[in-house]
Design a protein around this motif. Structure first.
Motif, PDB file in Angstrom:
ATOM      1  N   ILE A  70       0.840  -1.195   0.000  1.00 40.64           N
ATOM      2  CA  ILE A  70       0.000   0.000   0.000  1.00 40.64           C
ATOM      3  C   ILE A  70       0.880   1.251   0.000  1.00 40.64           C
ATOM      4  O   ILE A  70       2.004   1.237   0.501  1.00 40.64           O
ATOM      5  CB  ILE A  70      -0.952  -0.013   1.221  1.00 40.64           C
ATOM      6  CG1 ILE A  70      -2.130   0.899   0.964  1.00 40.64           C
ATOM      7  CG2 ILE A  70      -0.219   0.342   2.497  1.00 40.64           C
ATOM      8  CD1 ILE A  70      -3.278   0.643   1.889  1.00 40.64           C
ATOM      9  N   ASN A  71       0.351   2.321  -0.570  1.00 38.63           N
ATOM     10  CA  ASN A  71       1.032   3.610  -0.526  1.00 38.63           C
ATOM     11  C   ASN A  71      -0.021   4.708  -0.655  1.00 38.63           C
ATOM     12  O   ASN A  71      -1.201   4.432  -0.874  1.00 38.63           O
ATOM     13  CB  ASN A  71       2.114   3.720  -1.617  1.00 38.63           C
ATOM     14  CG  ASN A  71       1.561   3.566  -3.016  1.00 38.63           C
ATOM     15  OD1 ASN A  71       0.513   4.121  -3.353  1.00 38.63           O
ATOM     16  ND2 ASN A  71       2.269   2.819  -3.844  1.00 38.63           N
ATOM     17  N   GLY A  72       0.418   5.928  -0.535  1.00 35.80           N
ATOM     18  CA  GLY A  72      -0.514   7.054  -0.589  1.00 35.80           C
ATOM     19  C   GLY A  72      -1.255   7.145  -1.909  1.00 35.80           C
ATOM     20  O   GLY A  72      -2.427   7.536  -1.935  1.00 35.80           O
ATOM     21  N   GLY A  73      -0.599   6.797  -3.002  1.00 33.40           N
ATOM     22  CA  GLY A  73      -1.247   6.845  -4.306  1.00 33.40           C
ATOM     23  C   GLY A  73      -2.394   5.862  -4.417  1.00 33.40           C
ATOM     24  O   GLY A  73      -3.476   6.212  -4.919  1.00 33.40           O
ATOM     25  N   ILE A  74      -2.174   4.651  -3.952  1.00 36.00           N
ATOM     26  CA  ILE A  74      -3.225   3.625  -3.978  1.00 36.00           C
ATOM     27  C   ILE A  74      -4.398   4.072  -3.105  1.00 36.00           C
ATOM     28  O   ILE A  74      -5.559   3.960  -3.495  1.00 36.00           O
ATOM     29  CB  ILE A  74      -2.671   2.259  -3.521  1.00 36.00           C
ATOM     30  CG1 ILE A  74      -1.668   1.721  -4.542  1.00 36.00           C
ATOM     31  CG2 ILE A  74      -3.799   1.262  -3.286  1.00 36.00           C
ATOM     32  CD1 ILE A  74      -0.887   0.501  -4.077  1.00 36.00           C
ATOM     33  N   LEU A  75      -4.079   4.599  -1.928  1.00 36.44           N
ATOM     34  CA  LEU A  75      -5.130   5.076  -1.031  1.00 36.44           C
ATOM     35  C   LEU A  75      -5.871   6.263  -1.637  1.00 36.44           C
ATOM     36  O   LEU A  75      -7.087   6.381  -1.495  1.00 36.44           O
ATOM     37  CB  LEU A  75      -4.541   5.464   0.326  1.00 36.44           C
ATOM     38  CG  LEU A  75      -4.121   4.290   1.202  1.00 36.44           C
ATOM     39  CD1 LEU A  75      -3.225   4.752   2.334  1.00 36.44           C
ATOM     40  CD2 LEU A  75      -5.337   3.552   1.729  1.00 36.44           C
ATOM     41  N   GLY A  76      -5.158   7.125  -2.345  1.00 32.75           N
ATOM     42  CA  GLY A  76      -5.778   8.286  -2.965  1.00 32.75           C
ATOM     43  C   GLY A  76      -6.779   7.934  -4.049  1.00 32.75           C
ATOM     44  O   GLY A  76      -7.767   8.641  -4.259  1.00 32.75           O
ATOM     45  N   GLN A  77      -6.551   6.830  -4.742  1.00 32.77           N
ATOM     46  CA  GLN A  77      -7.443   6.392  -5.814  1.00 32.77           C
ATOM     47  C   GLN A  77      -8.730   5.755  -5.287  1.00 32.77           C
ATOM     48  O   GLN A  77      -9.732   5.705  -5.991  1.00 32.77           O
ATOM     49  CB  GLN A  77      -6.736   5.388  -6.725  1.00 32.77           C
ATOM     50  CG  GLN A  77      -5.596   5.994  -7.516  1.00 32.77           C
ATOM     51  CD  GLN A  77      -4.791   4.936  -8.258  1.00 32.77           C
ATOM     52  OE1 GLN A  77      -5.046   3.745  -8.140  1.00 32.77           O
ATOM     53  NE2 GLN A  77      -3.821   5.394  -9.018  1.00 32.77           N
ATOM     54  N   ILE A  92      -3.336   3.189   8.320  1.00 29.98           N
ATOM     55  CA  ILE A  92      -3.701   3.938   7.110  1.00 29.98           C
ATOM     56  C   ILE A  92      -3.774   5.427   7.415  1.00 29.98           C
ATOM     57  O   ILE A  92      -3.313   6.255   6.627  1.00 29.98           O
ATOM     58  CB  ILE A  92      -5.011   3.398   6.516  1.00 29.98           C
ATOM     59  CG1 ILE A  92      -4.736   2.037   5.866  1.00 29.98           C
ATOM     60  CG2 ILE A  92      -5.614   4.374   5.505  1.00 29.98           C
ATOM     61  CD1 ILE A  92      -5.963   1.246   5.508  1.00 29.98           C
ATOM     62  N   ALA A  93      -4.295   5.784   8.580  1.00 30.20           N
ATOM     63  CA  ALA A  93      -4.369   7.189   8.982  1.00 30.20           C
ATOM     64  C   ALA A  93      -2.968   7.790   9.124  1.00 30.20           C
ATOM     65  O   ALA A  93      -2.769   8.976   8.848  1.00 30.20           O
ATOM     66  CB  ALA A  93      -5.143   7.335  10.281  1.00 30.20           C
ATOM     67  N   GLU A  94      -1.991   6.965   9.509  1.00 29.90           N
ATOM     68  CA  GLU A  94      -0.605   7.442   9.601  1.00 29.90           C
ATOM     69  C   GLU A  94       0.002   7.637   8.210  1.00 29.90           C
ATOM     70  O   GLU A  94       0.713   8.606   7.974  1.00 29.90           O
ATOM     71  CB  GLU A  94       0.247   6.443  10.388  1.00 29.90           C
ATOM     72  CG  GLU A  94      -0.117   6.340  11.852  1.00 29.90           C
ATOM     73  CD  GLU A  94       0.561   5.160  12.546  1.00 29.90           C
ATOM     74  OE1 GLU A  94       1.377   4.456  11.895  1.00 29.90           O
ATOM     75  OE2 GLU A  94       0.275   4.941  13.728  1.00 29.90           O
ATOM     76  N   ILE A  95      -0.285   6.714   7.312  1.00 28.27           N
ATOM     77  CA  ILE A  95       0.270   6.771   5.951  1.00 28.27           C
ATOM     78  C   ILE A  95      -0.354   7.919   5.160  1.00 28.27           C
ATOM     79  O   ILE A  95       0.339   8.662   4.470  1.00 28.27           O
ATOM     80  CB  ILE A  95       0.019   5.437   5.211  1.00 28.27           C
ATOM     81  CG1 ILE A  95       0.778   4.301   5.893  1.00 28.27           C
ATOM     82  CG2 ILE A  95       0.404   5.541   3.739  1.00 28.27           C
ATOM     83  CD1 ILE A  95       0.355   2.917   5.408  1.00 28.27           C
ATOM     84  N   ALA A  96      -1.671   8.032   5.243  1.00 34.18           N
ATOM     85  CA  ALA A  96      -2.406   9.035   4.466  1.00 34.18           C
ATOM     86  C   ALA A  96      -3.568   9.560   5.297  1.00 34.18           C
ATOM     87  O   ALA A  96      -4.688   9.050   5.197  1.00 34.18           O
ATOM     88  CB  ALA A  96      -2.906   8.419   3.163  1.00 34.18           C
ATOM     89  N   GLU A  98      -5.520  11.893   4.995  1.00 29.71           N
ATOM     90  CA  GLU A  98      -6.685  12.271   4.199  1.00 29.71           C
ATOM     91  C   GLU A  98      -7.586  11.075   3.877  1.00 29.71           C
ATOM     92  O   GLU A  98      -8.735  11.258   3.475  1.00 29.71           O
ATOM     93  CB  GLU A  98      -6.241  12.970   2.902  1.00 29.71           C
ATOM     94  CG  GLU A  98      -5.468  12.111   1.931  1.00 29.71           C
ATOM     95  CD  GLU A  98      -3.975  11.935   2.241  1.00 29.71           C
ATOM     96  OE1 GLU A  98      -3.290  11.327   1.406  1.00 29.71           O
ATOM     97  OE2 GLU A  98      -3.491  12.392   3.297  1.00 29.71           O
ATOM     98  N   ALA A  99      -7.091   9.860   4.055  1.00 31.55           N
ATOM     99  CA  ALA A  99      -7.886   8.655   3.786  1.00 31.55           C
ATOM    100  C   ALA A  99      -8.719   8.223   4.997  1.00 31.55           C
ATOM    101  O   ALA A  99      -9.537   7.307   4.885  1.00 31.55           O
ATOM    102  CB  ALA A  99      -6.980   7.512   3.338  1.00 31.55           C
ATOM    103  N   SER A 100      -8.524   8.866   6.130  1.00 29.78           N
ATOM    104  CA  SER A 100      -9.208   8.453   7.361  1.00 29.78           C
ATOM    105  C   SER A 100     -10.724   8.421   7.235  1.00 29.78           C
ATOM    106  O   SER A 100     -11.371   7.500   7.723  1.00 29.78           O
ATOM    107  CB  SER A 100      -8.821   9.373   8.516  1.00 29.78           C
ATOM    108  OG  SER A 100      -7.466   9.224   8.831  1.00 29.78           O
TER     109      SER A 100
END
Length: 144
Positions: A70-77, A92-96, A98-100
């Motif tokens: 997983i990475n921020g790009g995958i989460l962003g999509q 996930i909240a730590e990685i991105a 904005e995905a919370s």
């Protein structure tokens, strides 16, 4: 409307790819993209043999899966991120951060139930996890 749903677990070889295959079958006519990734992925590995055996027994197939990190790009999509455990939501909240707001437990509709990791356990553990995931996938499919 959710058009891109992401399942997340740790290794991306047992739970998240199995849930991905289960949900994809239920929503294929709706044009929803379903994928998965791992927080500590065994990158490029296929679905665990026992997980694949259970999928096949239920008329599903995960042979095309390759684990990815997983990475921020995958989460962003993703429009919706479904995890197996509360610690995955926190990670996930730590990685991105904005995905919370779009990250939930797969077991949300089963009293926020967590789904344990069956990796390196015997078949009964995989069967139990499969049942929990099937219940979660079915309940989420009603909201999609």
């Amino acid at each position: 409307m959710f058009k891109n749903i992401l399942f997340v677990c740790v290794g991306n070889i047992c739970r998240s790819p199995s849930a991905e295959v289960m949900l994809r079958q239920l929503v294929e006519a709706k044009g929803i993209q379903v994928s998965s990734a791992g927080l500590g992925a065994l990158v490029d590995h296929g679905v665990d043999g026992m997980a694949q055996a259970l999928l096949l027994e239920h008329g599903l197939d995960g042979t095309g899966h390759r684990a990815r990190q997983i990475n921020g790009g995958i989460l962003g999509q993703a429009d919706l991120v479904l995890t197996m455990e509360r610690k995955h939501v926190r990670r996930i909240a730590e990685i991105a951060p904005e995905a919370s707001g779009k990250t939930f437990l797969l077991g949300k509709w089963q009293q926020e139930r967590e789904i344990p990791d069956p990796y390196r356990q015997q078949r009964p553990a995989f069967e139990h996890v499969y049942k929990l995931m099937a219940e979660g996938v079915e309940s989420w499919s009603r909201h999609l």
